[in-house]
Design an enzyme around this catalytic site. Sequence first.
Site, PDB file in Angstrom:
ATOM      1  N   ASP A   8       0.851  -1.190   0.000  1.00 36.86           N
ATOM      2  CA  ASP A   8       0.000   0.000   0.000  1.00 36.86           C
ATOM      3  C   ASP A   8       0.888   1.242   0.000  1.00 36.86           C
ATOM      4  OD1 ASP A   8      -2.351   1.452   0.017  1.00 36.86           O
ATOM      5  OD2 ASP A   8      -2.556   1.403   2.193  1.00 36.86           O
TER       6      ASP A   8
ATOM      7  N   HIS B 125      -3.908  14.002   0.463  1.00 37.04           N
ATOM      8  CA  HIS B 125      -4.243  13.104   1.577  1.00 37.04           C
ATOM      9  C   HIS B 125      -3.152  13.141   2.644  1.00 37.04           C
ATOM     10  CE1 HIS B 125      -5.562   9.641   3.874  1.00 37.04           C
ATOM     11  NE2 HIS B 125      -4.394   9.073   3.681  1.00 37.04           N
TER      12      HIS B 125
ATOM     13  N   ARG C 100      -0.192  15.924  13.175  1.00 33.68           N
ATOM     14  CA  ARG C 100       1.131  16.422  13.574  1.00 33.68           C
ATOM     15  C   ARG C 100       1.150  17.936  13.613  1.00 33.68           C
ATOM     16  NH1 ARG C 100       2.610  12.233  10.279  1.00 33.68           N
ATOM     17  NH2 ARG C 100       2.955  13.691   8.597  1.00 33.68           N
TER      18      ARG C 100
ATOM     19  N   GLU D  62      -9.116   4.101  -2.967  1.00 29.25           N
ATOM     20  CA  GLU D  62      -7.833   3.863  -3.629  1.00 29.25           C
ATOM     21  C   GLU D  62      -8.070   3.136  -4.948  1.00 29.25           C
ATOM     22  OE1 GLU D  62      -4.650   2.433  -1.188  1.00 29.25           O
ATOM     23  OE2 GLU D  62      -5.565   3.150   0.673  1.00 29.25           O
TER      24      GLU D  62
ATOM     25  N   THR E  99      -4.788   6.490  -0.275  1.00 27.08           N
ATOM     26  CA  THR E  99      -6.035   7.249  -0.355  1.00 27.08           C
ATOM     27  C   THR E  99      -5.890   8.411  -1.329  1.00 27.08           C
ATOM     28  OG1 THR E  99      -6.365   6.693   1.947  1.00 27.08           O
ATOM     29  CG2 THR E  99      -7.767   8.427   1.043  1.00 27.08           C
TER      30      THR E  99
HETATM   31 CA    CA Z   1      -4.322   2.854   2.446  1.00 27.80          CA
END
Ligand code: CA
Length: 422
Positions: free
Chosen positions: A134, A141, A150, A208, A356
């Site tokens: 992945d 994203h 963060r 995705e 994503t």
């Molecule tokens: Ca993913």
Amino acid sequence: MLKANNPELQSWIAVVPTSDFPIQNIPFGVIQTADKTARVATIIGDVVIDLQTLAELGYFADLDIDTSVFAQSNINAFMAVGKPTTLAVRDRIASLFELNNATLRDNEEHKAKVLHAVSNVQSLMPVKVGDYTDFYSSREHATNVGTMFRDPNNALLPNWLHLPVGYHGRASSIVVSGTEIRRPKGQQKPADAAPVYGASKLLDFELEMAFVVGKSTQLGDSVDVNKAEDYIFGLALFNDWSARDIQKWEYVPLGPFLGKSFASTVSPWIVVLEALDAFRVDGYEQEPEVLPYLKYEGKGNYNINLEVAIQPENVEEKVVCRSNYKYMYWNMSQQLAHHTVNGCNINVGDMCASGTISGTEPSSFGSMLELSWRGTKPVDMPDGSQRKFINDGDTVIMRGWGEVNGVRIGFGECTGKVLPAL
Ligand code: CA
């Protein structure tokens, strides 16, 4: 130009203009009927074509292909024969179903054997996935997530613009569209309290696309970024289900684990890369300049419309996200070149998901985490309820299609209904 890619091509199978499966598409998948074993198939309109039977009847006899590759419960053996042959099969199918070709059109006995209404067959998992990777290649994203978790001023970590960040996922839990998804349980850490074990409260989808590897390499080999497309058989829609509360507690320092590995859903028809040629577009300008092994020449992105709908039980669906596959900072070829630059070998059937896919507009964000901005902006549903994340009984539906010169090529649907935790 490939025969199947000719926008003028018409089929004797009736296809409504909104269908994802005109004669120019010819994707590959696996079906099962009530009385027959699994077999490789394709689809035109809402008619599924049994390629095992078509092969046994001799329609591919001159194509130098072992017909046993169609008598399989996945398309791996078919993909492994190589692109020259798989594309020749695709062109032969286009010829057979062409408007003016009477060979199969007027053979009622053969048609009865090879054609099925899509409603009469079950689509099976099309690929036996050996390894699943992945990526995390949408800048929007990654920026959104970095901003939430963060620092808005340093949303992207220092490596992000220099390499396509990814992790090795779990292949065993990739399921075909329509498979019900059980809400996962696991460890979560409430703020200011000790960790607890229980059902995830923050179940999410990730919009995705995934590409399927159609050509293997040897251990030690690297794939050249500008030859990577030779290794990519085709694409599917991919929902990388995510449990945000499990993910948040577990992911430091080694990345996603149980918050992701409980399930991913893939659409049943693998659309070959060559069917998508008309949708190629330029990618983003990459600044800072990427290292030479990641320098891609040409149009490496694809203009494929993507959408996500949520359908609560017994309620009409609501489209909650409209995105596009062109919103990829790192393209597939760069992902595959990076994946193999260390000599890691790839195998036929490996699946690589994009990460994503979010655009700049809030309506294009590809997860509930972003759409509801971590639960602070609930999404209204048609029945008056709201969603911050996915509820039990909800079905998540993903769709994707490209459209140019009046020809629409799509992926069908990638759906999964969420069941309560056990
Ligand atoms: Ca993913």
